[in-house]
Design a protein around this motif. Structure first.
Motif, PDB file in Angstrom:
ATOM      1  N   SER A  14       0.839  -1.210   0.000  1.00  0.00           N
ATOM      2  CA  SER A  14       0.000   0.000   0.000  1.00  0.00           C
ATOM      3  C   SER A  14       0.870   1.255   0.000  1.00  0.00           C
ATOM      4  O   SER A  14       0.564   2.241  -0.668  1.00  0.00           O
ATOM      5  CB  SER A  14      -0.912   0.055   1.221  1.00  0.00           C
ATOM      6  N   ALA A  15       1.958   1.195   0.784  1.00  0.00           N
ATOM      7  CA  ALA A  15       2.869   2.347   0.822  1.00  0.00           C
ATOM      8  C   ALA A  15       3.505   2.551  -0.550  1.00  0.00           C
ATOM      9  O   ALA A  15       3.689   3.691  -0.999  1.00  0.00           O
ATOM     10  CB  ALA A  15       3.938   2.137   1.892  1.00  0.00           C
ATOM     11  N   LEU A  16       3.823   1.445  -1.234  1.00  0.00           N
ATOM     12  CA  LEU A  16       4.373   1.568  -2.595  1.00  0.00           C
ATOM     13  C   LEU A  16       3.375   2.317  -3.482  1.00  0.00           C
ATOM     14  O   LEU A  16       3.750   3.216  -4.242  1.00  0.00           O
ATOM     15  CB  LEU A  16       4.669   0.181  -3.175  1.00  0.00           C
ATOM     16  N   GLY A  17       2.098   1.957  -3.363  1.00  0.00           N
ATOM     17  CA  GLY A  17       1.057   2.633  -4.144  1.00  0.00           C
ATOM     18  C   GLY A  17       0.986   4.118  -3.811  1.00  0.00           C
ATOM     19  O   GLY A  17       0.899   4.964  -4.710  1.00  0.00           O
ATOM     20  N   ASP A  18       1.043   4.444  -2.523  1.00  0.00           N
ATOM     21  CA  ASP A  18       0.996   5.855  -2.114  1.00  0.00           C
ATOM     22  C   ASP A  18       2.194   6.626  -2.664  1.00  0.00           C
ATOM     23  O   ASP A  18       2.052   7.750  -3.153  1.00  0.00           O
ATOM     24  CB  ASP A  18       1.004   5.979  -0.573  1.00  0.00           C
ATOM     25  N   ASN A  19       3.373   6.003  -2.582  1.00  0.00           N
ATOM     26  CA  ASN A  19       4.578   6.676  -3.085  1.00  0.00           C
ATOM     27  C   ASN A  19       4.484   6.894  -4.595  1.00  0.00           C
ATOM     28  O   ASN A  19       4.839   7.949  -5.113  1.00  0.00           O
ATOM     29  CB  ASN A  19       5.831   5.849  -2.757  1.00  0.00           C
ATOM     30  N   PHE A  20       4.001   5.869  -5.287  1.00  0.00           N
ATOM     31  CA  PHE A  20       3.835   5.973  -6.744  1.00  0.00           C
ATOM     32  C   PHE A  20       2.890   7.133  -7.080  1.00  0.00           C
ATOM     33  O   PHE A  20       3.190   7.964  -7.943  1.00  0.00           O
ATOM     34  CB  PHE A  20       3.290   4.652  -7.300  1.00  0.00           C
ATOM     35  N   GLN A  21       1.754   7.186  -6.376  1.00  0.00           N
ATOM     36  CA  GLN A  21       0.773   8.244  -6.675  1.00  0.00           C
ATOM     37  C   GLN A  21       1.341   9.623  -6.354  1.00  0.00           C
ATOM     38  O   GLN A  21       1.086  10.587  -7.072  1.00  0.00           O
ATOM     39  CB  GLN A  21      -0.534   8.038  -5.890  1.00  0.00           C
ATOM     40  N   TYR A  22       2.134   9.715  -5.269  1.00  0.00           N
ATOM     41  CA  TYR A  22       2.720  11.013  -4.919  1.00  0.00           C
ATOM     42  C   TYR A  22       3.660  11.481  -6.033  1.00  0.00           C
ATOM     43  O   TYR A  22       3.596  12.625  -6.476  1.00  0.00           O
ATOM     44  CB  TYR A  22       3.483  10.930  -3.580  1.00  0.00           C
ATOM     45  N   LYS A  24       3.734  10.489  -9.148  1.00  0.00           N
ATOM     46  CA  LYS A  24       2.946  10.757 -10.357  1.00  0.00           C
ATOM     47  C   LYS A  24       2.247  12.115 -10.269  1.00  0.00           C
ATOM     48  O   LYS A  24       2.148  12.836 -11.260  1.00  0.00           O
ATOM     49  CB  LYS A  24       1.932   9.630 -10.561  1.00  0.00           C
ATOM     50  N   SER A  25       1.809  12.468  -9.056  1.00  0.00           N
ATOM     51  CA  SER A  25       1.103  13.748  -8.886  1.00  0.00           C
ATOM     52  C   SER A  25       2.022  14.942  -9.159  1.00  0.00           C
ATOM     53  O   SER A  25       1.567  16.059  -9.350  1.00  0.00           O
ATOM     54  CB  SER A  25       0.526  13.865  -7.468  1.00  0.00           C
ATOM     55  N   LYS A  26       3.321  14.709  -9.160  1.00  0.00           N
ATOM     56  CA  LYS A  26       4.291  15.784  -9.423  1.00  0.00           C
ATOM     57  C   LYS A  26       4.521  15.964 -10.918  1.00  0.00           C
ATOM     58  O   LYS A  26       5.257  16.871 -11.322  1.00  0.00           O
ATOM     59  CB  LYS A  26       5.636  15.441  -8.754  1.00  0.00           C
ATOM     60  N   THR A  27       3.978  15.071 -11.743  1.00  0.00           N
ATOM     61  CA  THR A  27       4.225  15.149 -13.189  1.00  0.00           C
ATOM     62  C   THR A  27       2.930  15.473 -13.933  1.00  0.00           C
ATOM     63  O   THR A  27       1.833  15.357 -13.370  1.00  0.00           O
ATOM     64  CB  THR A  27       4.771  13.803 -13.730  1.00  0.00           C
ATOM     65  N   ASN A  28       3.077  15.845 -15.190  1.00  0.00           N
ATOM     66  CA  ASN A  28       1.913  16.047 -16.054  1.00  0.00           C
ATOM     67  C   ASN A  28       1.248  14.725 -16.359  1.00  0.00           C
ATOM     68  O   ASN A  28       1.914  13.695 -16.351  1.00  0.00           O
ATOM     69  CB  ASN A  28       2.350  16.616 -17.411  1.00  0.00           C
ATOM     70  N   GLY A  57      -0.026   1.235 -12.932  1.00  0.00           N
ATOM     71  CA  GLY A  57      -0.018   1.995 -14.186  1.00  0.00           C
ATOM     72  C   GLY A  57       1.345   2.465 -14.649  1.00  0.00           C
ATOM     73  O   GLY A  57       1.432   3.379 -15.474  1.00  0.00           O
ATOM     74  N   ALA A  58       2.409   1.863 -14.143  1.00  0.00           N
ATOM     75  CA  ALA A  58       3.747   2.235 -14.633  1.00  0.00           C
ATOM     76  C   ALA A  58       3.826   1.900 -16.121  1.00  0.00           C
ATOM     77  O   ALA A  58       3.341   0.863 -16.564  1.00  0.00           O
ATOM     78  CB  ALA A  58       4.827   1.478 -13.862  1.00  0.00           C
ATOM     79  N   TYR A 213      13.285  19.365 -10.422  1.00  0.00           N
ATOM     80  CA  TYR A 213      13.426  19.983 -11.758  1.00  0.00           C
ATOM     81  C   TYR A 213      12.234  19.656 -12.653  1.00  0.00           C
ATOM     82  O   TYR A 213      12.355  18.905 -13.637  1.00  0.00           O
ATOM     83  CB  TYR A 213      14.754  19.536 -12.405  1.00  0.00           C
ATOM     84  N   PRO A 214      11.068  20.247 -12.342  1.00  0.00           N
ATOM     85  CA  PRO A 214       9.874  19.940 -13.144  1.00  0.00           C
ATOM     86  C   PRO A 214      10.065  20.282 -14.622  1.00  0.00           C
ATOM     87  O   PRO A 214       9.443  19.640 -15.484  1.00  0.00           O
ATOM     88  CB  PRO A 214       8.772  20.806 -12.512  1.00  0.00           C
ATOM     89  N   GLU A 215      10.953  21.233 -14.912  1.00  0.00           N
ATOM     90  CA  GLU A 215      11.183  21.612 -16.315  1.00  0.00           C
ATOM     91  C   GLU A 215      11.885  20.500 -17.088  1.00  0.00           C
ATOM     92  O   GLU A 215      12.011  20.571 -18.318  1.00  0.00           O
ATOM     93  CB  GLU A 215      11.987  22.916 -16.396  1.00  0.00           C
ATOM     94  N   ALA A 216      12.370  19.475 -16.389  1.00  0.00           N
ATOM     95  CA  ALA A 216      13.112  18.405 -17.066  1.00  0.00           C
ATOM     96  C   ALA A 216      12.354  17.071 -17.047  1.00  0.00           C
ATOM     97  O   ALA A 216      12.953  16.014 -17.208  1.00  0.00           O
ATOM     98  CB  ALA A 216      14.492  18.243 -16.435  1.00  0.00           C
ATOM     99  N   HIS A 217      11.038  17.126 -16.850  1.00  0.00           N
ATOM    100  CA  HIS A 217      10.274  15.867 -16.848  1.00  0.00           C
ATOM    101  C   HIS A 217      10.135  15.267 -18.248  1.00  0.00           C
ATOM    102  O   HIS A 217      10.050  14.052 -18.404  1.00  0.00           O
ATOM    103  CB  HIS A 217       8.879  16.087 -16.239  1.00  0.00           C
ATOM    104  N   PHE A 218      10.077  16.139 -19.249  1.00  0.00           N
ATOM    105  CA  PHE A 218       9.992  15.705 -20.652  1.00  0.00           C
ATOM    106  C   PHE A 218       8.920  14.627 -20.865  1.00  0.00           C
ATOM    107  O   PHE A 218       7.836  14.733 -20.318  1.00  0.00           O
ATOM    108  CB  PHE A 218      11.375  15.280 -21.162  1.00  0.00           C
ATOM    109  N   ASP A 219       9.252  13.555 -21.617  1.00  0.00           N
ATOM    110  CA  ASP A 219       8.213  12.567 -21.958  1.00  0.00           C
ATOM    111  C   ASP A 219       8.058  11.474 -20.906  1.00  0.00           C
ATOM    112  O   ASP A 219       7.045  10.779 -20.862  1.00  0.00           O
ATOM    113  CB  ASP A 219       8.550  11.893 -23.299  1.00  0.00           C
ATOM    114  N   MET A 220       9.095  11.305 -20.083  1.00  0.00           N
ATOM    115  CA  MET A 220       9.049  10.211 -19.104  1.00  0.00           C
ATOM    116  C   MET A 220       9.968  10.562 -17.942  1.00  0.00           C
ATOM    117  O   MET A 220      10.927  11.309 -18.102  1.00  0.00           O
ATOM    118  CB  MET A 220       9.494   8.892 -19.782  1.00  0.00           C
ATOM    119  N   VAL A 221       9.640  10.031 -16.762  1.00  0.00           N
ATOM    120  CA  VAL A 221      10.535  10.166 -15.602  1.00  0.00           C
ATOM    121  C   VAL A 221      10.880   8.756 -15.108  1.00  0.00           C
ATOM    122  O   VAL A 221      10.116   7.814 -15.314  1.00  0.00           O
ATOM    123  CB  VAL A 221       9.886  10.995 -14.469  1.00  0.00           C
TER     124      VAL A 221
END
Ligand SMILES: *Cc1c(COP(=O)(O)O)cnc(C)c1O
Length: 369
Positions: A14-22, A24-28, A57-58, A213-221
């Motif tokens: 569950s913590a893995l899921g929370d970390n993933f969502q956090y 992901k929430s930082k990206t477009n 959803g990775a 560095y949100p300006e460097a997210h590009f197509d994938m992180v």
């Protein structure tokens, strides 16, 4: 969770899921997420983590070596998997198992094209890694024309992505350096993409890069350590939960008189009467000898018990003189309540090293909140 009755690494999915969502929430919403599961999923369990990440959803997974990717394919993982540091001796296996190589020099590119052509591949996906300052692996800007000519001569491969890696994404004092890396990467990709008939994906950020560095997210992180619950800063640690808790039990309690010693080489000699607890975990399980002699500790019933004497291969002894505990009680070496990065600092180390070192003989158990 039931109390541990042997040494166990508990993984909280569950913590893995929370970390993933956090993260992901930082990206477009259009930015793809690659989950890094190299080194047994940072010491937790590559397969269970990979399965969970696919469910979450990775878009991509990454491992360091071909063997790690083969293990995921053998277990039925169908998601694209990048191999970050493949060795040419394994290129045939890599193609047989539909793993995607990261290629970082003209020589490696040539070797891969030779194998792909021999195996009659058409448009086999590859990833090109450019060096922008880490000076570890990667093509240079000067290689672009040669890459373009190699690519134009073959139909066996297609560049699926072009990427680079930040050297100090977690270091506030190196912001200018990181920004220069981003600028150089933009220049490289602009130049290269201008000479290709198609546009590959572009990516640069690891966990701290994503956060800083949100300006460097590009197509994938590409996120690794953040998924496992460490944000490389006090601020980000608050938003993430360590997914792994290393637990054990007290095997035996000893009363040590003044003048007696504890453990190998008699490294600890007692100046007073003390009580020690012996715990079945040692340097063969990944608890470095550097944590011995008072440098590291475990939690016994929520109280800190320092390691005394030398860490043995299979055991440690801790000082429980002032603690209320008995044989069979659970102890926590690190986890949500006893952060691994804090312990690692005592060994001049980082969370990455501590968690990836937990050896395969330690049982892994999985749970949800
Ligand atoms: C290991 C690795 C990552 C993951 O880095 P974290 O700091 O764990 O997020 C990303 N990219 C590359 C190329 C890596 O080798």
């Amino acid at each position: 969770m039931p109390k541990a009755n042997e040494t166990v690494l508990e993984i909280n999915l569950s913590a893995l899921g929370d970390n993933f969502q956090y993260i992901k929430s930082k990206t477009n919403k259009n930015t793809k997420v690659l989950g890094v599961v190299k080194a047994f999923g940072y010491g937790s369990d590559a397969l269970e983590i990979a399965k969970e990440l696919v469910d979450l959803g990775a878009d991509y997974l990454a491992v360091a070596y071909v063997k790690e990717g083969v293990a995921l394919r053998n277990a039925g993982i169908k998601t694209p998997i990048t191999v970050l540091h493949p060795q040419p001796v394994n290129f045939e296996t890599l193609i047989d198992r539909c793993l995607e190589p990261s290629l970082y020099s003209v020589s490696i590119l040539n070797q891969f094209i030779a194998v792909a052509s021999k195996k009659n591949q058409k448009k086999y996906p590859i990833h090109l890694k450019f060096n922008t300052g880490l000076n570890r692996l990667g093509f240079g800007e000067k290689d672009i024309d040669l890459i373009v000519s190699k690519i134009s001569e073959t139909e066996s491969i297609i560049i699926k992505s072009v990427f680079s890696h930040l050297a100090a994404s977690e270091d506030d004092s190196e912001k200018e350096f990181s920004k220069n890396q981003i600028t150089l990467f933009n220049k490289i990709t602009e130049n290269l993409f201008g000479k290709l008939a198609y546009t590959p994906m572009k990516h640069m950020c690891n966990t701290s890069g994503i956060l800083n560095y949100p300006e460097a997210h590009f197509d994938m992180v590409r996120t690794g350590i953040g998924l496992y619950g460490f944000g490389n800063s006090e601020k980000e640690n608050k938003n993430l939960t360590p997914i792994a808790t290393l637990k054990s039990v007290i095997s035996q309690i000893h009363s040590i008189d003044k003048g007696e010693s504890v453990g190998y080489n008699r490294a600890f000699k007692s100046e007073t009467f003390i009580k020690t607890a012996t715990i079945p975990i040692g340097h063969a399980d990944g608890i470095s000898r550097a944590y011995g002699n008072g440098n590291g500790w475990v939690l016994v019933n929520n109280q800190k018990a320092p390691i005394i004497g030398n860490v043995c291969m299979d055991m440690i002894m801790v000082n429980v003189t002032v603690l209320d505990c008995k044989e069979g009680d659970e102890v926590i070496i690190f986890g949500e309540s006893n952060r691994g990065d804090v312990l690692a600092e005592k060994n001049n180390s980082i969370s990455y090293e501590l968690i990836t070192a937990i050896s395969q003989r330690v049982k892994r158990e999985f749970h949800r909140k």
